[in-house]
Write a protein that holds these residues in place. Structure first.
Motif, short mmCIF file in Angstrom:
data_model
loop_
_atom_site.label_atom_id
_atom_site.label_comp_id
_atom_site.label_asym_id
_atom_site.label_seq_id
_atom_site.Cartn_x
_atom_site.Cartn_y
_atom_site.Cartn_z
N ASP A 50 0.81 -1.22 0.00
CA ASP A 50 0.00 0.00 0.00
C ASP A 50 0.84 1.27 0.00
O ASP A 50 0.47 2.27 -0.62
CB ASP A 50 -0.99 0.01 1.17
N GLY A 51 2.00 1.26 0.67
CA GLY A 51 2.86 2.43 0.64
C GLY A 51 3.41 2.69 -0.75
O GLY A 51 3.50 3.83 -1.21
N VAL A 52 3.78 1.60 -1.43
CA VAL A 52 4.27 1.71 -2.81
C VAL A 52 3.20 2.34 -3.70
O VAL A 52 3.47 3.27 -4.46
CB VAL A 52 4.69 0.33 -3.36
N VAL A 53 1.97 1.82 -3.59
CA VAL A 53 0.90 2.31 -4.47
C VAL A 53 0.58 3.77 -4.20
O VAL A 53 0.39 4.56 -5.13
CB VAL A 53 -0.36 1.43 -4.33
N GLN A 54 0.54 4.15 -2.93
CA GLN A 54 0.29 5.56 -2.63
C GLN A 54 1.39 6.44 -3.22
O GLN A 54 1.13 7.49 -3.79
CB GLN A 54 0.18 5.78 -1.12
N GLY A 55 2.62 5.99 -3.11
CA GLY A 55 3.72 6.73 -3.70
C GLY A 55 3.62 6.83 -5.21
O GLY A 55 3.96 7.87 -5.81
N LEU A 56 3.14 5.78 -5.87
CA LEU A 56 3.04 5.78 -7.32
C LEU A 56 2.13 6.87 -7.86
O LEU A 56 2.26 7.27 -9.03
CB LEU A 56 2.56 4.41 -7.82
N SER A 57 1.23 7.38 -7.03
CA SER A 57 0.36 8.48 -7.49
C SER A 57 1.17 9.71 -7.84
O SER A 57 0.69 10.61 -8.54
CB SER A 57 -0.68 8.82 -6.41
#
Length: 372
Positions: free
Chosen positions: A315-322
């Motif tokens: 989830d941290g990775v995905v939030q960062g990908l934004s």
């Protein structure tokens, strides 16, 4: 420009280190000191503990401006209001808590920046629930100043999107670019220990091919912690939420891609199982016999006329990908997510905006845009 772009041709595997736009250099780095896990010093709970310590002297004299309400239950809005309110003592307490928390966040960030995985990081965005408050923005800004005063050449910025939206929008960058040629939206899921949020994310690629204009068209949230469902019931509820969103998107005339991107806590294995870090989810999600992507693909075998592809990442990775579209003027960057725990991920861009690096002016403008 083409020589600066390295395209990915296939669908990445779950928890992949190589994604269409970035290399995921690391995520969920766990550092320890004599007090335990370093990240625990800069979480939502840590901030509340700091606030409680600053209230204690006044509480003993019967002059606590927050009254009898526990520090855990005071809302972020109340704390934000106290910052600018007429009660100077209450404002001073909140400012003191912000300063101490910023010192802790600076300590954690400093430790990360000194690791091999985070070396040469140029910019860090900070997300998670704390970011969605004035208190959080001030803590981030203060941390940025502390690090710069110590000679660290890194910018600390609030994540651009609301953290709830960022956790969905980032899923776009799990998918290969070619999937958007005939579609204008995807389904995204953000799973947390308290809530499950699902949404339809519009690419708006006709306005910005780099996906910088992407937005959440519609979303649903289920506070599963209140219902305490079994693992099977949680998957069933999630599947229903997604089916409802598919129906709504089709009724609106959106062209949904046959793709579901999932943000989930923990270390995600290549096969879609969860190795560790999912202890707050309903039921045993770390069992090798449980595979959420497969379960969803079975529950939603097709979207439109095509077989459904499901891809899951931390989830941290995905939030960062934004933040991918807004990080093209740097090479190495990271994300910190402040919530129940402190999530972290570090990225290296695989494609750049004409290969040019920022002269610093864009970074200054970016700060103003985010604060605005």
């Amino acid at each position: 420009m083409t020589e600066d772009i390295i395209e990915s041709t296939g669908i990445a595997h779950h928890g992949a280190t190589r994604l269409p736009a970035v290399e995921v250099d690391s995520f969920n780095v766990e550092l320890k000191d004599e007090d335990g896990f370093v990240g625990d010093r800069a979480t939502k709970g840590a901030l509340r503990s700091i606030l409680e310590r600053w209230r204690k002297p006044l509480r003993r004299s019967g002059e606590d401006p927050f009254g009898k309400e526990s520090s855990e239950e005071i809302s972020k809005k109340t704390l934000d209001d106290m910052l600018v309110g007429d009660d100077t003592e209450a404002s001073a307490i909140v400012h003191s808590a912000i300063e101490e928390f910023a010192q802790e966040l600076a300590y954690v960030t400093r430790r990360l920046l000194k690791t091999k995985a985070w070396a040469r990081t140029e910019r860090i965005v900070v997300g998670g629930g704390l970011r969605a408050s004035r208190l959080g923005e001030l803590a981030i800004a203060r941390t940025d100043i502390i690090l710069k005063s110590e000679g660290f050449k890194v910018d600390l910025l609030p994540i651009r999107h609301d953290p709830d939206d960022a956790g969905l929008i980032g899923a776009l960058h799990l998918a290969p670019s070619w999937i958007f040629e005939a579609h204008d939206s995807i389904l995204a899921v953000d799973i947390g220990g308290t809530n499950i949020r699902c949404g339809v994310v519009e690419t708006r690629a006709n306005k910005a091919p780099d996906l910088s204009k992407a937005c959440v068209w519609e979303s649903e949230i289920w506070r599963h912690a209140d219902d305490e469902p079994s693992r099977e019931a949680a998957v069933k509820g999630l599947t229903k939420m997604l089916k409802d969103l598919i129906a709504a998107a089709e009724a609106e005339g959106l062209k949904l891609a046959p793709f579901i991107g999932i943000a989930c806590p923990g270390v995600i294995n290549e096969d879609g199982s969860i190795e560790k870090g999912a202890q707050n989810l309903p039921g045993n999600w770390e069992s090798p016999k449980f595979n959420l992507p497969i379960s969803l693909a079975e529950g939603i075998p097709t979207i439109g006329d095509h077989d459904t592809t499901v891809l899951m990442h931390n989830d941290g990775v995905v939030q960062g990908l934004s933040e991918v579209p807004f990080m093209q003027d740097v090479e190495h960057w990271g994300v910190l997510t402040i919530g129940t725990g402190l999530g972290n991920a570090r990225f290296t861009n695989r494609r750049k905006d004409n290969g040019k690096k920022s002269n610093g002016k864009n970074g200054d403008k970016d700060k103003k845009d985010r604060k605005g």
